[in-house]
Design a protein around this motif. Structure first.
Motif, PDB file in Angstrom:
ATOM      1  N   GLY A  34       0.809  -1.217   0.000  1.00 12.31           N
ATOM      2  CA  GLY A  34       0.000   0.000   0.000  1.00 12.31           C
ATOM      3  C   GLY A  34       0.837   1.259   0.000  1.00 12.31           C
ATOM      4  N   ASP A  35       0.182   2.363  -0.315  1.00  9.81           N
ATOM      5  CA  ASP A  35       0.827   3.667  -0.357  1.00  9.81           C
ATOM      6  C   ASP A  35      -0.122   4.692   0.249  1.00  9.81           C
ATOM      7  OD1 ASP A  35       2.376   5.860  -0.866  1.00  9.81           O
ATOM      8  OD2 ASP A  35       2.256   5.726  -3.045  1.00  9.81           O
ATOM      9  N   PRO A  36      -0.208   4.753   1.574  1.00  6.21           N
ATOM     10  CA  PRO A  36      -1.176   5.640   2.220  1.00  6.21           C
ATOM     11  C   PRO A  36      -0.875   7.123   2.048  1.00  6.21           C
ATOM     12  CG  PRO A  36       0.307   4.732   3.854  1.00  6.21           C
ATOM     13  CD  PRO A  36       0.615   4.031   2.543  1.00  6.21           C
ATOM     14  N   CYS A  37       0.333   7.449   1.627  1.00  8.33           N
ATOM     15  CA  CYS A  37       0.726   8.859   1.533  1.00  8.33           C
ATOM     16  C   CYS A  37       0.869   9.334   0.091  1.00  8.33           C
ATOM     17  CB  CYS A  37       2.045   9.071   2.273  1.00  8.33           C
ATOM     18  SG  CYS A  37       2.026   8.462   3.975  1.00  8.33           S
ATOM     19  N   GLY A  38       0.543   8.506  -0.847  1.00 10.13           N
ATOM     20  CA  GLY A  38       0.743   8.829  -2.259  1.00 10.13           C
ATOM     21  C   GLY A  38       0.025  10.076  -2.724  1.00 10.13           C
ATOM     22  N   GLN A  39      -1.221  10.251  -2.321  1.00  9.05           N
ATOM     23  CA  GLN A  39      -1.976  11.436  -2.742  1.00  9.05           C
ATOM     24  C   GLN A  39      -1.394  12.709  -2.133  1.00  9.05           C
ATOM     25  OE1 GLN A  39      -4.298  11.690  -5.142  1.00  9.05           O
ATOM     26  NE2 GLN A  39      -3.830   9.532  -5.505  1.00  9.05           N
ATOM     27  N   LEU A  40      -0.977  12.627  -0.878  1.00 10.63           N
ATOM     28  CA  LEU A  40      -0.331  13.785  -0.241  1.00 10.63           C
ATOM     29  C   LEU A  40       0.953  14.145  -0.980  1.00 10.63           C
ATOM     30  CD1 LEU A  40      -0.636  13.169   3.599  1.00 10.63           C
ATOM     31  CD2 LEU A  40      -1.515  15.118   2.330  1.00 10.63           C
ATOM     32  N   PHE A  41       1.732  13.107  -1.345  1.00 10.37           N
ATOM     33  CA  PHE A  41       2.978  13.361  -2.052  1.00 10.37           C
ATOM     34  C   PHE A  41       2.713  14.033  -3.395  1.00 10.37           C
ATOM     35  CE2 PHE A  41       6.315  12.182  -5.070  1.00 10.37           C
ATOM     36  CZ  PHE A  41       7.406  12.764  -4.440  1.00 10.37           C
ATOM     37  N   LYS A  42       1.715  13.585  -4.128  1.00 11.71           N
ATOM     38  CA  LYS A  42       1.391  14.175  -5.432  1.00 11.71           C
ATOM     39  C   LYS A  42       0.997  15.639  -5.282  1.00 11.71           C
ATOM     40  CE  LYS A  42       0.117   9.897  -7.702  1.00 11.71           C
ATOM     41  NZ  LYS A  42      -0.933   9.074  -8.266  1.00 11.71           N
ATOM     42  N   ARG A  43       0.182  15.960  -4.265  1.00 15.97           N
ATOM     43  CA  ARG A  43      -0.216  17.348  -4.033  1.00 15.97           C
ATOM     44  C   ARG A  43       1.001  18.211  -3.695  1.00 15.97           C
ATOM     45  NH1 ARG A  43      -4.320  16.788   0.461  1.00 15.97           N
ATOM     46  NH2 ARG A  43      -3.897  18.992   0.704  1.00 15.97           N
ATOM     47  N   TYR A  44       1.885  17.675  -2.849  1.00 15.43           N
ATOM     48  CA  TYR A  44       3.096  18.396  -2.469  1.00 15.43           C
ATOM     49  C   TYR A  44       4.009  18.588  -3.687  1.00 15.43           C
ATOM     50  CZ  TYR A  44       7.652  19.368  -0.433  1.00 15.43           C
ATOM     51  OH  TYR A  44       8.874  19.918  -0.145  1.00 15.43           O
ATOM     52  N   GLN A  45       4.157  17.535  -4.484  1.00 10.41           N
ATOM     53  CA  GLN A  45       5.000  17.591  -5.669  1.00 10.41           C
ATOM     54  C   GLN A  45       4.516  18.675  -6.646  1.00 10.41           C
ATOM     55  OE1 GLN A  45       4.850  14.146  -8.274  1.00 10.41           O
ATOM     56  NE2 GLN A  45       7.071  14.237  -8.527  1.00 10.41           N
ATOM     57  N   LEU A  46       3.211  18.738  -6.878  1.00 12.01           N
ATOM     58  CA  LEU A  46       2.653  19.761  -7.769  1.00 12.01           C
ATOM     59  C   LEU A  46       2.904  21.165  -7.219  1.00 12.01           C
ATOM     60  CD1 LEU A  46      -0.725  18.084  -8.787  1.00 12.01           C
ATOM     61  CD2 LEU A  46       1.274  18.489 -10.249  1.00 12.01           C
ATOM     62  N   CYS A  47       2.772  21.321  -5.928  1.00  8.40           N
ATOM     63  CA  CYS A  47       3.020  22.612  -5.292  1.00  8.40           C
ATOM     64  C   CYS A  47       4.480  23.025  -5.474  1.00  8.40           C
ATOM     65  CB  CYS A  47       2.653  22.530  -3.810  1.00  8.40           C
ATOM     66  SG  CYS A  47       2.710  24.123  -2.968  1.00  8.40           S
ATOM     67  N   VAL A  48       5.388  22.095  -5.270  1.00  7.54           N
ATOM     68  CA  VAL A  48       6.813  22.393  -5.420  1.00  7.54           C
ATOM     69  C   VAL A  48       7.133  22.746  -6.871  1.00  7.54           C
ATOM     70  CG1 VAL A  48       9.125  21.353  -5.365  1.00  7.54           C
ATOM     71  CG2 VAL A  48       7.590  21.069  -3.425  1.00  7.54           C
ATOM     72  N   GLN A  49       6.576  22.004  -7.807  1.00  8.41           N
ATOM     73  CA  GLN A  49       6.814  22.297  -9.222  1.00  8.41           C
ATOM     74  C   GLN A  49       6.342  23.715  -9.566  1.00  8.41           C
ATOM     75  OE1 GLN A  49       4.818  19.008 -11.087  1.00  8.41           O
ATOM     76  NE2 GLN A  49       6.598  17.670 -10.904  1.00  8.41           N
ATOM     77  N   LYS A  50       5.188  24.099  -9.044  1.00  9.22           N
ATOM     78  CA  LYS A  50       4.658  25.444  -9.278  1.00  9.22           C
ATOM     79  C   LYS A  50       5.583  26.498  -8.665  1.00  9.22           C
ATOM     80  CE  LYS A  50       0.624  28.334  -8.430  1.00  9.22           C
ATOM     81  NZ  LYS A  50      -0.616  28.478  -7.699  1.00  9.22           N
TER      82      LYS A  50
END
Length: 76
Positions: A34-50
């Protein structure tokens, strides 16, 4: 440690907490499914890219999350 973008710092903290909890309570006990933190990581990643784009930080030539396509294991 704060994130590269001030707007991303809270997302980073949420992701760090989630990951640390999963790592200590699941992974170290042999439960790595499982990956319980995957969605949080994606949101954080998009924020950092921006934030990187907004701050005009040059990232060409940097390697993220793995080796570059032209490298072989023996050339490290």
């Amino acid at each position: 440690m704060n994130s590269v973008g001030e707007a991303c710092t809270e997302l980073k903290r949420e992701y760090d907490q989630c990951f640390n909890r999963w790592f200590a309570e699941k992974f170290l006990k042999g439960e790595s499914a499982g990956d319980p933190c995957g969605q949080l990581f994606k949101r954080y990643q998009l924020c950092v890219q921006k934030a990187i784009k907004e701050k005009d930080i040059p990232i060409e030539g940097l390697e993220f999350m793995g080796p570059s396509k032209g490298k072989t294991e023996s050339s490290s």
